[in-house]
Scaffold this motif. Sequence first.
Motif, PDB file in Angstrom:
ATOM      1  N   ASP A 242      77.552  40.655   4.914  1.00  0.00           N
ATOM      2  CA  ASP A 242      77.021  39.296   5.034  1.00  0.00           C
ATOM      3  C   ASP A 242      75.499  39.319   4.986  1.00  0.00           C
ATOM      4  O   ASP A 242      74.874  38.400   4.467  1.00  0.00           O
ATOM      5  CB  ASP A 242      77.475  38.669   6.369  1.00  0.00           C
TER       6      ASP A 242
ATOM      7  N   ALA B 167      72.598  37.643   2.269  1.00  0.00           N
ATOM      8  CA  ALA B 167      71.177  37.429   2.562  1.00  0.00           C
ATOM      9  C   ALA B 167      70.499  38.770   2.832  1.00  0.00           C
ATOM     10  O   ALA B 167      71.078  39.648   3.467  1.00  0.00           O
ATOM     11  CB  ALA B 167      71.049  36.529   3.780  1.00  0.00           C
TER      12      ALA B 167
ATOM     13  N   ARG C 274      71.693  29.890   6.510  1.00  0.00           N
ATOM     14  CA  ARG C 274      71.177  29.374   5.230  1.00  0.00           C
ATOM     15  C   ARG C 274      72.038  29.870   4.072  1.00  0.00           C
ATOM     16  O   ARG C 274      72.325  29.143   3.129  1.00  0.00           O
ATOM     17  CB  ARG C 274      69.725  29.827   5.031  1.00  0.00           C
ATOM     18  N   SER C 275      72.444  31.142   4.185  1.00  0.00           N
ATOM     19  CA  SER C 275      73.187  31.747   3.064  1.00  0.00           C
ATOM     20  C   SER C 275      74.566  31.110   2.893  1.00  0.00           C
ATOM     21  O   SER C 275      75.118  31.111   1.810  1.00  0.00           O
ATOM     22  CB  SER C 275      73.302  33.256   3.259  1.00  0.00           C
TER      23      SER C 275
ATOM     24  N   ASP D 188      65.207  37.161   1.449  1.00  0.00           N
ATOM     25  CA  ASP D 188      65.327  35.836   2.063  1.00  0.00           C
ATOM     26  C   ASP D 188      64.435  35.691   3.289  1.00  0.00           C
ATOM     27  O   ASP D 188      64.092  34.587   3.688  1.00  0.00           O
ATOM     28  CB  ASP D 188      66.785  35.590   2.475  1.00  0.00           C
TER      29      ASP D 188
ATOM     30  N   ASP E  30      76.083  39.558  -3.505  1.00  0.00           N
ATOM     31  CA  ASP E  30      75.599  38.431  -2.695  1.00  0.00           C
ATOM     32  C   ASP E  30      75.286  38.911  -1.272  1.00  0.00           C
ATOM     33  O   ASP E  30      75.551  40.045  -0.915  1.00  0.00           O
ATOM     34  CB  ASP E  30      76.653  37.322  -2.649  1.00  0.00           C
TER      35      ASP E  30
ATOM     36  N   TYR F 264      71.556  33.912   7.841  1.00  0.00           N
ATOM     37  CA  TYR F 264      72.992  33.888   7.543  1.00  0.00           C
ATOM     38  C   TYR F 264      73.465  32.444   7.378  1.00  0.00           C
ATOM     39  O   TYR F 264      74.191  32.112   6.452  1.00  0.00           O
ATOM     40  CB  TYR F 264      73.751  34.601   8.671  1.00  0.00           C
TER      41      TYR F 264
END
Lengths: 220, 472
Positions: free
Chosen positions: A46, A74, A117-118, A95, A72, A115
Amino acid sequence: MKVLLIEDNQLLGRSVKLGLEELGWIVDLASDGEEGLYLAQNSTYDIFLIDRMLPKLSGIEVIRKMREARIDGAAIIITALGATSDKISGLEVADDYIVKPFEMGELVARMKAVYRRSIGKSNALLECGNLGINLNEQSVTINGDKVDLTAKEFDLLESLATRQNHVCSRAELSGLLYSFNGEPESNSLDVLLGRLRKKLQGATVEIVTIRSKGFMLRVE
Amino acid sequence: MWNRVSLSIKIAGPLVLMEILGLIFGGFTLIAKIEKARAKEMDALLMGQADLVEESFRFSKGPPDFNDKHDLFGELDRNPKIFFLVMNDASKVLYVSKGAKPAVQKELSDAVMTRPDRTPHLDELFDIILGSEKWRATKENIEYKDSVNNLTRWRVYTAIDETASVAELNTIRQMILVGALGLAILSSLATAAIVLLTTSNLRLFAQSLARINPENPVWTFPVAAQSSEEGLLFASFGKMMSEMETARQNQKLFIANASHELKTPVAGMMAALEVLLARERSSADYQAVCRDLLKTVKDLRRLTGALLDTSLIEGGKLQPYLSLPLNDIVDAVLERWKPSLKLKAMDLKWKRPAIVYSILGNQELIDVAISNLIDNAIKYTQERGCVEITLDRAHDGQVRLAIRDNGIGMGAEEREKLGDIFFRADVSRSNKDSFGLGFANAKKILQSHGAKLVVNSKPGKGTEINIFFPSA
C-alpha cells in the motif's frame, strides 16, 4: 496496511519496521535499492517508504522504475537532504518527503495521510453501505455497532474496501496480507475470508468470489 | 569617478578629442598656408605692376603719355584696381594714376603722401586700409639720368586693390572651417561607432555575468568572440565557471553525503528510542536497543573525527614539517590496529627494517594517513586474510611504504573513484564500518607531503598501495 521500507541504515530500518509493525501494519524491509525494487516487483504494497540515498540504486531511481513497471502505491521519500531544491526534485516522483531525523508520530501521520490520498479519501472513515471502517482506529462498525475483527481480518477488509468494485486476485490479497517472507498456509486466506464473511453478516456488503479470478467487496 | 566612466567613453573620448584638435590644427595650418601663398601671389602681382609703372616712367624719362588707350601703360593708368603715384625728391607729386575712383584716389594719395618715409633709399611693402577696402602698396625709388646727364630721383607708390582677394580668402577660410567641423563630426561618429562595436561583447559579457544565478551558476556566452583577446577572456571565464561548477557539485555531494551519514544514525537512534518507549519492554529488548545505540554513537564519533580530519586537511592547517622516522610511525599505527587484526584472525606481515627511513612531514597527519590505509586493508579483507607492510628504498632513492592485502580488491572503475570523498570500495555499502573518508583523507595528506600513491588492485585478489615519499 502493507509497507515496503527501503533503508540501508540497520538501526533506523529495524526500528521503523518494529514501530510500524506494532501499529498492526505489515512491513517488509530492504537494505538497498535493488533489493527494494525486487520486493516491489514481486509483492503488493500500500505504501513505499524509501530512503533517498541508497546503495546500488538511489531511492528516486527505485520509484521511477516502480512507476515504469506500473506498480501502484503511495511512495514517501525519507532523506537527510532537506534543501528546498532537494524536496522539489523528490516530490516530482514521490507523494511525500520526510527529512531525517524525524519523529515516528510524524512519520505515521504522514503515511496515513498519503495512504488516504492514494485511495481517494479525505478522512479516515471508509463507508460501504452500512459498514463503517475507521482506518486510523482500525475499527469496523455495522449500523454504528462495533464489530470485533482481528488484525488480519481488518487488513483483509481494508484491502477489499479500498478496492471496491475491483476484483482482487488471491495472489494480490496474499501479497497485501502477509510479509514477503511470511508465506501463508495454503488455505489461510480462505479461512480468513470465511471468518470475515461470518462477522460481516448483517452488513449491506458482500464478499463475492469471482471464479478463477479472485474476490470483490460488493455493496448490496 | 573616472573608474565609473564607461570604457567606450574612455576610449572614444580621447580619440575624438585628438581628431578634433588635429582637424583644428590642420585647418588653421591650411588657412595660414593659403593666406601666405595668396599674399605672396598678390605681392608678386603688385611688384609686377610696380615694375610696369617704373618701366613706363623710365622708358619715357618722365611721366609717360597714358592717353593712348591702346597702350599698355594707358591700360595700367585706367585700371580701377591699380593706383600709382609718382613724386620727386622734393615730394612733389608728378603723376597720379586715373583708374581708381576719385574718392579712393584721394584717400590713397593722402595715405602715401602722409606716410613717413622711414627707408628713403629702400623699397618697401605696406598695406593701406580704406574702410572695407584693403590695398597692398609698394614704394620704389627710381633713379635715372636725363639727357644732360642729371641724376633724377623719383619715388613711385604703386597699390593694388586686394579687397576681392581678401573676401575670397575669407570664403576659403570659412569653407575650410566648415569642412573641418563636418569632418570632426563624421570622424567622431565613426570613432564612437567603432568603439561601441568593439566593446559591445564586453557589455554583453558583463550583462551575462549579472544574469548568473548564484543558486545554479550556469554561464554560456550568447555570441562568438570578435577578437583573440575576447576569445581568451571568454574561454578563461568559461573554464573557471566549469571548474567552479565541478567544485560546487563536489561540495554539494559532500554536503549530501555528510548529511546522510550524520542524520541517518540520529534518525535511527530517535526511531529506536521512540519505538522502545512506546510500550513496556523486556529487559533484553532494552539491552539490545542500548547496544545498538552505543554502536551508532561510536560510529558517529568515528565519522565526526574523520570529518574533522577532512576539514583540517582541506583548510591546509598543517604544522611545520619535521624529520620523521617512518619505522616508528608504522610500529605505532600497527600497535593500534592489532586488536582489529586479531578479531578477524588476520595475518600481519611486517618486518621492521634495520635502516631507519626518515621523511619530512607532520607526524600527526602522517600517522592518520597510514592508519587510514591500514584500516582499509583490514576492513576490506575477509577473516583469516593477510595484510603485509614493507618499508624500503626505491631505485630512484625515494622511501617506499607498501601496504598489501588479499581482500575484496577493486575494479578499474572503482580505482578511478578512489580518493573521492565518501566513495567506498565496497559500493554495496555492506561494510557498515566505512564512511568513504579514510582513503580520501590519506591521499590528501600524502599528496600535501609530496608523496606519490600508486594503487594496484584486482577484484577478489586484493589491493597493493605503494607510497613513495621524497627522502628527508
